[in-house]
Design a protein around this motif. Structure first.
Motif, PDB file in Angstrom:
ATOM      1  N   MET A   1      55.568  31.119  64.332  1.00 44.66           N
ATOM      2  CA  MET A   1      56.768  30.486  63.784  1.00 44.66           C
ATOM      3  C   MET A   1      56.371  29.349  62.843  1.00 44.66           C
ATOM      4  N   THR A   2      56.863  29.398  61.595  1.00 43.57           N
ATOM      5  CA  THR A   2      56.621  28.321  60.656  1.00 43.57           C
ATOM      6  C   THR A   2      57.756  27.308  60.764  1.00 43.57           C
ATOM      7  N   VAL A   3      57.394  26.057  60.985  1.00 48.15           N
ATOM      8  CA  VAL A   3      58.393  25.006  61.174  1.00 48.15           C
ATOM      9  C   VAL A   3      58.269  23.994  60.052  1.00 48.15           C
ATOM     10  N   ASP A   4      59.381  23.580  59.512  1.00 46.54           N
ATOM     11  CA  ASP A   4      59.401  22.549  58.479  1.00 46.54           C
ATOM     12  C   ASP A   4      58.710  21.297  59.022  1.00 46.54           C
ATOM     13  N   PRO A   5      57.691  20.795  58.337  1.00 46.12           N
ATOM     14  CA  PRO A   5      57.006  19.587  58.817  1.00 46.12           C
ATOM     15  C   PRO A   5      57.950  18.404  59.025  1.00 46.12           C
ATOM     16  N   CYS A   6      59.050  18.378  58.276  1.00 44.28           N
ATOM     17  CA  CYS A   6      60.024  17.292  58.462  1.00 44.28           C
ATOM     18  C   CYS A   6      60.621  17.316  59.865  1.00 44.28           C
ATOM     19  N   LEU A   7      60.829  18.532  60.401  1.00 42.02           N
ATOM     20  CA  LEU A   7      61.364  18.629  61.759  1.00 42.02           C
ATOM     21  C   LEU A   7      60.365  18.093  62.767  1.00 42.02           C
ATOM     22  N   LEU A   8      59.102  18.419  62.587  1.00 43.08           N
ATOM     23  CA  LEU A   8      58.080  17.924  63.508  1.00 43.08           C
ATOM     24  C   LEU A   8      58.027  16.401  63.472  1.00 43.08           C
ATOM     25  N   THR A   9      58.113  15.834  62.271  1.00 47.40           N
ATOM     26  CA  THR A   9      58.120  14.375  62.135  1.00 47.40           C
ATOM     27  C   THR A   9      59.351  13.779  62.808  1.00 47.40           C
ATOM     28  N   ALA A  10      60.499  14.399  62.571  1.00 47.44           N
ATOM     29  CA  ALA A  10      61.745  13.889  63.153  1.00 47.44           C
ATOM     30  C   ALA A  10      61.679  13.891  64.670  1.00 47.44           C
ATOM     31  N   TRP A  11      61.234  14.997  65.257  1.00 44.72           N
ATOM     32  CA  TRP A  11      61.183  15.076  66.721  1.00 44.72           C
ATOM     33  C   TRP A  11      60.200  14.058  67.294  1.00 44.72           C
ATOM     34  N   GLN A  12      59.090  13.814  66.588  1.00 48.12           N
ATOM     35  CA  GLN A  12      58.131  12.834  67.080  1.00 48.12           C
ATOM     36  C   GLN A  12      58.731  11.435  67.062  1.00 48.12           C
ATOM     37  N   VAL A  13      59.404  11.062  65.974  1.00 52.19           N
ATOM     38  CA  VAL A  13      60.042   9.741  65.899  1.00 52.19           C
ATOM     39  C   VAL A  13      61.147   9.630  66.953  1.00 52.19           C
ATOM     40  N   GLN A  14      61.969  10.654  67.068  1.00 50.15           N
ATOM     41  CA  GLN A  14      63.050  10.633  68.064  1.00 50.15           C
ATOM     42  C   GLN A  14      62.495  10.477  69.468  1.00 50.15           C
ATOM     43  N   SER A  15      61.387  11.157  69.751  1.00 50.51           N
ATOM     44  CA  SER A  15      60.770  11.050  71.076  1.00 50.51           C
ATOM     45  C   SER A  15      60.370   9.620  71.385  1.00 50.51           C
ATOM     46  N   VAL A  16      59.737   8.966  70.430  1.00 49.06           N
ATOM     47  CA  VAL A  16      59.321   7.572  70.631  1.00 49.06           C
ATOM     48  C   VAL A  16      60.538   6.692  70.897  1.00 49.06           C
ATOM     49  N   LEU A  17      61.614   6.898  70.147  1.00 48.34           N
ATOM     50  CA  LEU A  17      62.785   6.038  70.264  1.00 48.34           C
ATOM     51  C   LEU A  17      63.594   6.317  71.531  1.00 48.34           C
ATOM     52  N   MET A  18      63.399   7.480  72.151  1.00 49.25           N
ATOM     53  CA  MET A  18      64.079   7.774  73.409  1.00 49.25           C
ATOM     54  C   MET A  18      63.302   7.300  74.621  1.00 49.25           C
ATOM     55  N   CYS A  19      62.106   6.764  74.410  1.00 47.83           N
ATOM     56  CA  CYS A  19      61.331   6.196  75.514  1.00 47.83           C
ATOM     57  C   CYS A  19      61.800   4.780  75.820  1.00 47.83           C
ATOM     58  N   TYR A  20      61.437   4.308  76.994  1.00 55.23           N
ATOM     59  CA  TYR A  20      61.707   2.914  77.345  1.00 55.23           C
ATOM     60  C   TYR A  20      61.017   2.006  76.333  1.00 55.23           C
ATOM     61  N   PRO A  21      61.751   1.075  75.714  1.00 53.21           N
ATOM     62  CA  PRO A  21      61.145   0.239  74.670  1.00 53.21           C
ATOM     63  C   PRO A  21      60.189  -0.807  75.238  1.00 53.21           C
ATOM     64  N   ASP A  22      58.973  -0.817  74.705  1.00 54.23           N
ATOM     65  CA  ASP A  22      57.978  -1.797  75.127  1.00 54.23           C
ATOM     66  C   ASP A  22      57.242  -2.314  73.902  1.00 54.23           C
ATOM     67  N   GLU A  23      56.163  -3.042  74.125  1.00 53.92           N
ATOM     68  CA  GLU A  23      55.438  -3.644  73.008  1.00 53.92           C
ATOM     69  C   GLU A  23      54.923  -2.598  72.022  1.00 53.92           C
ATOM     70  N   SER A  24      54.598  -1.404  72.523  1.00 54.51           N
ATOM     71  CA  SER A  24      54.096  -0.375  71.616  1.00 54.51           C
ATOM     72  C   SER A  24      55.153   0.034  70.600  1.00 54.51           C
ATOM     73  N   LEU A  25      56.432  -0.019  70.984  1.00 49.89           N
ATOM     74  CA  LEU A  25      57.490   0.292  70.029  1.00 49.89           C
ATOM     75  C   LEU A  25      57.501  -0.738  68.904  1.00 49.89           C
ATOM     76  N   VAL A  26      57.408  -1.997  69.272  1.00 46.33           N
ATOM     77  CA  VAL A  26      57.402  -3.062  68.268  1.00 46.33           C
ATOM     78  C   VAL A  26      56.245  -2.858  67.291  1.00 46.33           C
ATOM     79  N   GLU A  27      55.090  -2.523  67.821  1.00 45.80           N
ATOM     80  CA  GLU A  27      53.909  -2.325  66.978  1.00 45.80           C
ATOM     81  C   GLU A  27      54.068  -1.122  66.052  1.00 45.80           C
TER      82      GLU A  27
END
Length: 210
Positions: A1-27
């Motif tokens: 399956m070929t996936v638009d790289p933009c989708l992969l980027t979006a899901w990665q950013v969304q994943s980070v933002l759905m985690c509990y916010p800590d110092e790593s988010l700020v960084e």
């Protein structure tokens, strides 16, 4: 399956933002902003709005807001199978399906994480098996939409993240609309039993917050 790289980027950013916010988010905020700027406006715009909020409030306040939102309100649960099954025997089996999907892709979760947490599923879609990751989200599309609606109604900053997630998925079909209508009217199924008796301990990790 070929996936638009933009989708992969979006899901990665969304994943980070759905985690509990800590110092790593700020960084990571500068990097997240740069990644978000590469996305289509329907996907990246909401993420930029969330990052604006995360940059404007103290980290402690953001963390407290996260806990108040996702740990205490049923319609905001970040655990996808909860919307379909509550804490019932069927939910235990659904969690096993998530675990098996990850294992088939060669991935093993840390036992501190439940496999249906939206952040985990998004990361799997971005870095594991995109086709299976999308399938898991689409199977729980009504629950995701209920979460988006509830977060929007409460003016939660995480509504932006769910808006972005929805923009990466197919539109709601008729069957999903029916399930959503039931969820809006009735909420997730009432708790009947705990999960532990219905699956081996290794599939029922303690913790619950990614």
């Amino acid at each position: 399956m070929t996936v638009d790289p933009c989708l992969l980027t979006a899901w990665q950013v969304q994943s980070v933002l759905m985690c509990y916010p800590d110092e790593s988010l700020v960084e990571r905020i500068p990097l997240l902003r740069a990644a978000t700027a590469t996305l289509p406006s329907s996907v990246g715009g909401p993420l930029a709005a969330f990052l604006d909020h995360a940059s404007a409030v103290p980290l402690l306040a953001l963390a407290e807001e996260y806990v108040a939102t996702f740990d205490h309100r049923r319609k905001f649960s970040p655990y996808l199978t909860y919307f379909a099954y509550g804490d019932t025997r069927k939910r235990g089996m659904a969690l096993l399906r998530f675990k098996h999907a990850y294992r088939a892709a060669g991935l093993e979760l840390d036992d501190s994480e439940l496999p249906d947490h939206l952040a985990v599923v998004l990361e799997f879609a971005a870095c594991g098996d995109p086709r299976t990751g999308v399938r898991l989200m689409v199977e729980h599309r009504a629950g995701l939409e209920l979460m988006r609606i509830a977060l929007t109604d409460s003016a939660s900053p995480w509504r932006h993240v769910l808006e972005s997630v929805s923009a990466t998925l197919p539109p709601l079909g008729g069957h999903d609309r029916e399930k959503l209508a039931r969820l809006v009217a009735e909420g997730p199924p009432e708790e009947e039993v705990g999960l532990a008796p219905f699956a081996p301990p290794e599939y029922m990790p303690t913790g619950g917050t990614r």
